[in-house]
Design a protein around this motif. Structure first.
Motif, short mmCIF file in Angstrom:
data_model
loop_
_atom_site.label_atom_id
_atom_site.label_comp_id
_atom_site.label_asym_id
_atom_site.label_seq_id
_atom_site.Cartn_x
_atom_site.Cartn_y
_atom_site.Cartn_z
N GLU A 1 -74.89 23.11 30.83
CA GLU A 1 -76.22 23.68 30.63
C GLU A 1 -76.60 24.61 31.79
OE1 GLU A 1 -78.23 20.21 27.85
OE2 GLU A 1 -78.78 20.31 29.98
N ALA A 2 -76.20 24.21 33.00
CA ALA A 2 -76.51 25.07 34.15
C ALA A 2 -75.75 26.40 34.02
CB ALA A 2 -76.13 24.36 35.45
N ARG A 3 -74.52 26.32 33.55
CA ARG A 3 -73.69 27.53 33.49
C ARG A 3 -74.27 28.55 32.52
NH1 ARG A 3 -72.20 31.51 34.59
NH2 ARG A 3 -70.11 32.38 34.81
N VAL A 4 -74.79 28.08 31.39
CA VAL A 4 -75.27 29.03 30.37
C VAL A 4 -76.79 29.08 30.28
CG1 VAL A 4 -73.13 28.89 29.02
CG2 VAL A 4 -75.04 27.37 28.46
N GLY A 5 -77.45 28.55 31.32
CA GLY A 5 -78.90 28.74 31.42
C GLY A 5 -79.71 28.04 30.35
N VAL A 6 -79.27 26.87 29.92
CA VAL A 6 -80.05 26.15 28.90
C VAL A 6 -81.38 25.70 29.53
CG1 VAL A 6 -80.18 24.09 27.45
CG2 VAL A 6 -78.03 25.39 27.62
N ALA A 7 -82.47 26.04 28.89
CA ALA A 7 -83.79 25.68 29.42
C ALA A 7 -84.78 25.61 28.28
CB ALA A 7 -84.24 26.73 30.44
N ASP A 8 -85.93 24.98 28.57
CA ASP A 8 -87.01 24.98 27.59
C ASP A 8 -87.41 26.42 27.32
OD1 ASP A 8 -86.98 22.25 27.67
OD2 ASP A 8 -88.68 22.08 29.05
N TRP A 9 -87.79 26.68 26.09
CA TRP A 9 -88.21 28.03 25.70
C TRP A 9 -89.72 28.09 25.80
CZ3 TRP A 9 -87.10 32.81 25.33
CH2 TRP A 9 -87.73 33.67 24.42
N GLN A 10 -90.20 29.04 26.59
CA GLN A 10 -91.63 29.04 26.92
C GLN A 10 -92.51 29.73 25.88
OE1 GLN A 10 -92.59 27.13 29.25
NE2 GLN A 10 -90.61 26.75 30.21
N ALA A 11 -91.98 30.72 25.18
CA ALA A 11 -92.81 31.46 24.24
C ALA A 11 -93.15 30.59 23.02
CB ALA A 11 -92.07 32.71 23.78
N ASP A 12 -94.18 30.98 22.30
CA ASP A 12 -94.54 30.28 21.07
C ASP A 12 -93.43 30.47 20.04
OD1 ASP A 12 -96.96 29.39 22.01
OD2 ASP A 12 -98.06 31.16 21.29
N PRO A 13 -93.24 29.48 19.17
CA PRO A 13 -92.29 29.67 18.07
C PRO A 13 -92.75 30.82 17.18
CG PRO A 13 -93.14 27.40 18.11
CD PRO A 13 -93.92 28.19 19.12
N ASN A 14 -91.80 31.53 16.58
CA ASN A 14 -92.21 32.56 15.62
C ASN A 14 -92.73 31.85 14.36
OD1 ASN A 14 -89.95 31.72 14.18
ND2 ASN A 14 -88.91 33.70 14.21
N PRO A 15 -93.41 32.59 13.49
CA PRO A 15 -94.02 31.92 12.32
C PRO A 15 -93.01 31.18 11.45
CG PRO A 15 -94.94 34.12 12.61
CD PRO A 15 -93.79 34.01 13.58
N ASN A 16 -91.78 31.66 11.42
CA ASN A 16 -90.75 30.99 10.61
C ASN A 16 -90.49 29.58 11.13
OD1 ASN A 16 -88.89 31.22 8.41
ND2 ASN A 16 -87.21 31.51 9.86
#
Lengths: 535, 170
Positions: A150-165
């Protein structure tokens, strides 16, 4: 807005002197030697390449696809699918019942996946320990590998709002009291565009193309593109692989040019994906005394449900997958009726046109409603239920692989239940109409109508639209040679210097999008190879 | 749903025709000319695609030549064994026996009415025979992808690429 061009790290690397050769332009046969040869440059091959190149080993990578980078990623499906996917994103199972999306380019499926990042679920690991005897695969023992991946590929929580889909899942599950969560993503500086499936144009997605492969190439690794690994050449005692024989492909990516490549190496690593790797073993006549090669290949068969909303959804815009629900993975035992994970796929014109059922005016009307269209998918957890044994990779007459995956009653039962769940969630989120993707379904306006229709839909290949983006198994880890193809570190039971680091080592499906699982298990297996070689 | 005697008869014909498809049907057509620019579709195949496209897509005024070119390009991007299957499909459809007995069209493709073409698509779409269902799926995805992969189709479905990104692509 500034009109600065987006940089292309691959062009920069090539200018720095990376050793990359395109099979299409080979004018003579090649005979090469290396410490390690890695077949495939996707999630497993990328992680292994960096690990071994950093250890100072001389690494050669073989890739069937071409080298495509951000300068080629034009947000254009008609260009992207033929260039970046196996069989132009139209790979089918033997009875054509399932369409499989798999990458075929430098970086493999990591170049075209939707950045969804889950670790191997705890109940999957527990099943492997108790039912497959893989007792060393505890969460604690694997945690460092997941952390490193996860550290290597930058896995992190996604901060933006989900798109409507994606918000449809959140809203629907909330209303119904179903559990749901936000999806972590492997991106750095993501523009929130929604074109991950066509290759990330901004290099934000931390695919192998922009992470481990450049690192390995900077360390002197050699990369041969458009070279298909044809055969492993065995030692006379059939206990080692002496060389990998490859066939150069023309610029169309399909036609052999007649030039061949022969690579001798101390260690051979296979990472051609869970269809390509078993097929290479089968073509090579690799020892397989228990007939395990290519068996128990899993797909997470996916059922789909469309919904038309009064509001704009624009399912082609914004990070493609940010919300999920595992509610129906936990409503029954792991080996009971098939559980499923709910997610939302990105929707673009070409893939929608090819995936939607129906024709004529109804079809046109649905296509026209695309800006208001939500699509949900249910990813079925195969490989645990006794009647979900997966498929078998075999070879066509020309040696190319074909996956035979019969859809059993146990799978169909999950498909039907998941259509109803998706309709329920979509209506609860405010859908005006819902349509399970099936040739005999029609859009309905109430859940009661949906329930009646779904109960009646014939569960037949070629009527129900089933797709897959996750191929797993076919060269499974096991504790005894008679039960699998490799040990729990990916080492082949019969061929001492052969290690498999792709999704084919999983003894069942993962029960979640598999990229992080492949990364972690590949790091673990490659580290074992490194220790062995340094010893 | 039971297979009627007529359907069973047709199934027999279907089986033998398709088995033969790779053989004498194909052999008899190998030398057919290809219209300008096409690399896979023959002139007869192009007729099949161009009359089916408006009916399948539900767009009477769809630019047929563009769809034909799109299908041609799409087939060429498939692996050889899959191309061979598409070849058989078109050989069967373009052959008078295949058209009559499998597609169920009395008239030549050029003369077939939209109703007749729609009837053919519907029969194959939900046929009891897996082979015909997969034939429908192939036509559906080839023609659907050929049209909606082209920017000319996007305005009608309210889709556009994000302009602010397009102008910054390397």
């Amino acid at each position: 807005m500034s009109a600065d061009r987006i940089p292309d790290p691959i062009a920069e690397g090539l200018a720095r002197g990376w050793k990359v050769r395109d099979g299409a332009t080979l004018a003579e046969d090649l005979q090469l030697t290396a410490d390690v040869v890695i077949v495939g440059t996707g999630a497993g091959g990328g992680m292994a390449a960096e690990t071994l190149a950093q250890a100072g080993l001389d690494v050669i990578l073989l890739e069937e696809g071409g080298l495509h980078s951000s300068r080629d990623f034009r947000l254009d499906e008609a260009r992207a699918y033929p260039a970046l996917y196996q069989e132009s994103a139209n790979r089918k199972t033997a009875d054509k019942g399932i369409t499989i999306l798999q990458g075929r380019t430098v970086g493999g499926s990591t170049v075209v996946n939707w950045t969804t990042s889950f670790r191997t679920p705890a109940d999957t690991l527990a099943w492997w320990r108790t039912h497959h005897g893989l007792t060393d695969l505890t969460e604690a023992a694997l945690a460092p590998w997941f952390d490193a991946a996860e550290a290597r590929v930058g896995v992190a929580d996604w901060q933006a709002d989900p798109n409507p889909n994606n918000a449809v899942i959140e809203r629907g599950c909330q209303a119904l009291g179903y559990g749901f969560g936000r999806i972590r993503r492997n991106v750095r500086g993501c523009w929130n565009l929604g074109y991950c499936g066509m290759g990330c144009p901004t290099n934000a997605k931390q695919s192998m193309l922009v992470t481990t492969l450049p690192a390995a190439l900077d360390r002197g690794a050699r990369l041969l593109t458009r070279v298909r690994a044809e055969r492993l050449l065995m030692s006379p005692d059939r206990q080692r692989v002496e060389a990998v024989l490859g066939q150069a492909l023309a610029a169309d990516g399909m036609t052999p040019t007649g030039r061949s490549v022969r690579i001798r190496a101390r260690e051979v690593i296979l990472a051609g994906g869970a269809i390509g790797t078993p097929a290479l073993l089968l073509r090579s006549g690799a020892p397989d005394p228990w007939l395990r090669t290519g068996a128990r290949t899993f797909l997470h068969p996916v059922a789909l449900s469309g919904a038309v909303f009064g509001t704009r959804i624009e399912p082609y815009s914004g990070a493609p997958q940010t919300v999920y629900s595992d509610h129906f993975l936990h409503t029954q035992p792991v080996d009971g009726p098939l559980g499923y994970k709910l997610e939302a796929p990105p929707v673009h014109p070409l893939i929608l046109a090819a995936t939607l059922s129906g024709f004529g005016e109804d079809y046109r009307r649905l296509m026209t409603s695309m800006p208001h269209l939500n699509v949900l998918l249910a990813l079925l957890r195969d490989g645990f239920h006794p009647h979900s044994p997966g498929g078998q990779v075999r070879l066509r007459a020309d040696g190319t692989p074909l996956l035979d995956y019969p859809l059993t009653d146990a799978v169909w039962d999950g498909v039907r239940r998941s259509w109803l769940t998706m309709a329920e969630v979509q209506f609860a989120a405010g859908a005006r109409q819902v349509l399970p993707v099936h040739e005999q379904a029609h859009p309905v306006s109430t859940l009661a109508e949906a329930r009646r229709m779904i109960a009646e839909l014939p569960l037949v290949s070629g009527l129900a639209r089933i797709v897959s983006a996750h191929v797993m198994g076919g060269a499974a880890m096991s504790v005894r040679p008679e039960e699998g193809v490799v040990d729990s570190l990916g080492r082949h039971w019969q061929l001492d210097n052969l290690t498999i680091v792709d999704g084919s080592v999983f003894p069942t499906s993962i029960g979640a999008n598999p990229q992080v699982s492949v990364y972690a298990f590949a790091l673990r297996a490659a580290s074992a190879v490194r220790h062995r070689m340094k010893a | 749903m039971r297979l009627s005697r007529r359907q069973l008869l047709q199934a027999g014909v279907a089986g033998s025709l398709v088995l033969a498809g790779g053989g004498w049907l194909a052999a008899s057509r190998k030398t057919l000319p290809r219209p300008g620019g096409l690399r896979f579709l023959t002139a007869d195949d192009a007729v099949v695609v161009s009359v089916l496209a408006p009916v399948l897509l539900g767009i009477p005024e769809v630019p047929r030549a563009a769809v034909v070119a799109g299908v041609d390009a799409a087939v060429l991007s498939l692996p050889r064994p899959v191309q061979a299957e598409v070849r058989e499909l078109f050989d069967v459809l373009a052959h008078p026996l295949g058209r009559r007995w499998l597609a169920g069209l009395r008239d030549d493709w050029r003369e077939a009415t939209p109703q007749a073409l729609s009837g053919f698509l519907g029969r194959w779409q939900t046929s009891r025979l897996a082979l015909l269902r997969s034939g429908f799926q192939a036509l559906h995805s080839l023609i659907g992808a050929a049209w909606y992969g082209q920017p000319a189709s996007w305005e009608a479905i309210g889709y556009r690429q994000p302009q602010h990104v397009m102008e910054r692509l390397p």
